[in-house]
Write a protein that holds these residues in place. Sequence first.
Motif, PDB file in Angstrom:
ATOM      1  N   ASN A 172     -73.203 -12.768  -0.859  1.00  0.00           N
ATOM      2  CA  ASN A 172     -71.887 -11.900  -0.960  1.00  0.00           C
ATOM      3  C   ASN A 172     -71.965 -10.434  -1.280  1.00  0.00           C
ATOM      4  O   ASN A 172     -71.054  -9.818  -1.929  1.00  0.00           O
ATOM      5  N   TYR A 173     -73.123  -9.862  -0.775  1.00  0.00           N
ATOM      6  CA  TYR A 173     -73.119  -8.271  -0.981  1.00  0.00           C
ATOM      7  C   TYR A 173     -72.326  -7.580  -0.030  1.00  0.00           C
ATOM      8  O   TYR A 173     -71.723  -8.068   0.807  1.00  0.00           O
ATOM      9  N   SER A 174     -72.020  -6.334  -0.395  1.00  0.00           N
ATOM     10  CA  SER A 174     -70.888  -5.552   0.560  1.00  0.00           C
ATOM     11  C   SER A 174     -71.374  -5.457   1.826  1.00  0.00           C
ATOM     12  O   SER A 174     -72.297  -4.858   1.948  1.00  0.00           O
ATOM     13  N   LEU A 175     -70.291  -5.931   2.664  1.00  0.00           N
ATOM     14  CA  LEU A 175     -70.737  -5.658   4.125  1.00  0.00           C
ATOM     15  C   LEU A 175     -70.633  -4.364   4.412  1.00  0.00           C
ATOM     16  O   LEU A 175     -71.612  -3.881   5.315  1.00  0.00           O
ATOM     17  N   VAL A 176     -69.900  -3.333   3.926  1.00  0.00           N
ATOM     18  CA  VAL A 176     -69.879  -1.798   4.231  1.00  0.00           C
ATOM     19  C   VAL A 176     -71.296  -1.320   3.924  1.00  0.00           C
ATOM     20  O   VAL A 176     -72.032  -0.344   4.728  1.00  0.00           O
ATOM     21  N   LEU A 177     -71.680  -1.612   2.482  1.00  0.00           N
ATOM     22  CA  LEU A 177     -73.023  -0.991   2.249  1.00  0.00           C
ATOM     23  C   LEU A 177     -73.916  -1.281   2.993  1.00  0.00           C
ATOM     24  O   LEU A 177     -75.023  -0.691   3.287  1.00  0.00           O
TER      25      LEU A 177
END
Length: 561
Positions: A182-187
């Motif tokens: 669940n890390y940021s998709l954008v980053l």
Amino acid sequence: MSGIMIILFGLAGLSFGWFVYSRFIAQKIYRLDPDFKTPAHEFNDGVDYVPTNKYVLWGHHFTSVAGAAPIVGPAIAVYWGWVPALLWVTFGTIFFAGVHDMGALWASTRNKGKSIGALSENVIGKRTRSLFLIVIFLLLLMVNAVFAVVIAGGFVGTPGSVFPAWSAIVVALIIGQLLRRNYSLVLLTIAGVVALYLSIWAGTFIELTLPETMFGLTANANWIIILFVYAAIASMLPVWMLLQPRDFINGMQLIVGLILLYGAVFLTMPEMTAPMFNTQTAANTPSIFPLLFVTIACGAISGFHGIVASGTSSKQLDKETDARFVGYLGAIGEGSLALITIVAVCSVAYAASPEQWHTLYANFSDGGAPAFIAGGATLISSSWGLSENFAQVLLATMVALFAGTTMDSGVRLQRYIIQEWGDIYKINLFNKGVPATLIAVAACLLLAFGAGGSSGAGGMIIWPLFGATNQILASLTLLVITVMLMKMDRPAIYTLVPMIFVLITSFLAGLIQLVDFYQAGNYLLVTLDFIVLVVSVLVMLEAASVVSKLRKDKAAAADVR
């Protein structure tokens, strides 16, 4: 004429397709339901059925269906002139490809994620399923065997593309694990694209090559074997681990590449040096009708898209309404790639004058991926201040990554087909993932080396069948969707008209090729072409019988009322 005018015309058409036509088809014809429980949720197994963010799924779907075809097809078809290619790419994307791709995704989602071949049994009949699977398997065999040759040739011809192409796999594996946490998709998207472009830059200095001869085979042949070993492993991994993140990052890389290419056109305003309609064609040039409509497949409409949409993408669809974004917008992505390809190979970026263009395009099929890489690299380097070497490695890597992601999905889809055969004919061995994958890869290698000898280029022998076979499959997919709509008592004209047009053009192309193959004494292609044509006729007859029965039942119901 300036290339900008072509770009503006194409982009205006594609914008109409996305903002107007696709919304109409999604809401009024397919009637996509946000509350419908998709197969990804119903059968969530963490391997093939995985609910997926629509942006990630778009990346997977787009790069799986794109391959090198939306580059190669238009780059060859402009031999007849850039106007016919432009019109078919633009209107084909709007009224054919988008409707076909979104429809295949919707139809499969409504039938528990079944492939278009398997669900044809539900919609038309049991015999249709077996016939459909023959055409699908043959098409996948062609795609996998030939794309391996394309990638291997790219690795040998542009050694700088080897490092970034394999680095993309490492980047994808890392991103797949981080997305799972669940890390940021954008980053992750920004980090992945930066890493990929750094590897492309590194590729201009790191040129990796295989020995000219190893194990008695050429470097080209050894690359083909390595690619199939990789594809076999990749096709058995859970989709979230490699397939989804790799395709997504490749999709983002393409968007950056398209921005560079489209921006280059607006910055340099290149003049078109190719003719609008080519009147100086060679004596052996095939007729523009119907061959234009099978030469440009991906980028207008392609049966392979229906296999991917119903084979892998439908198993990952989070919401049914995402089918518009994934399917129709994926087709628009292909159309935009085909559009910029036309400008790249028909403008001063590739040929400085009409005379030089006619020299470079002296014969039909003189274009292709090399023409796109040369013209596109000139556009990018002349407008953005990047070195031409970097631009060539960037575009060569783009072609290799697209073809590679298509191979990944293609081998996985072949495995699905073999497992479906196991279900139909009660062959337990075929039902298991590992044996089915090994059979799929063995079939591809048998074609590659059995028909092509030690070069491994056997797929090229049956590749002339691809265009007509691919488009016949597209018409059969539209047929299934049309019958399904009729059974649901919904307007079917929006799929029926494209189906009839594609069927007529592709069937005529198949007949023309049948004669050409016979006159050339190529009886293997004669046999395979004949099988495809006969199968398509049998499927049409089965469908006609179902439609006739539907009409009689409706008439009887009306009489009762």
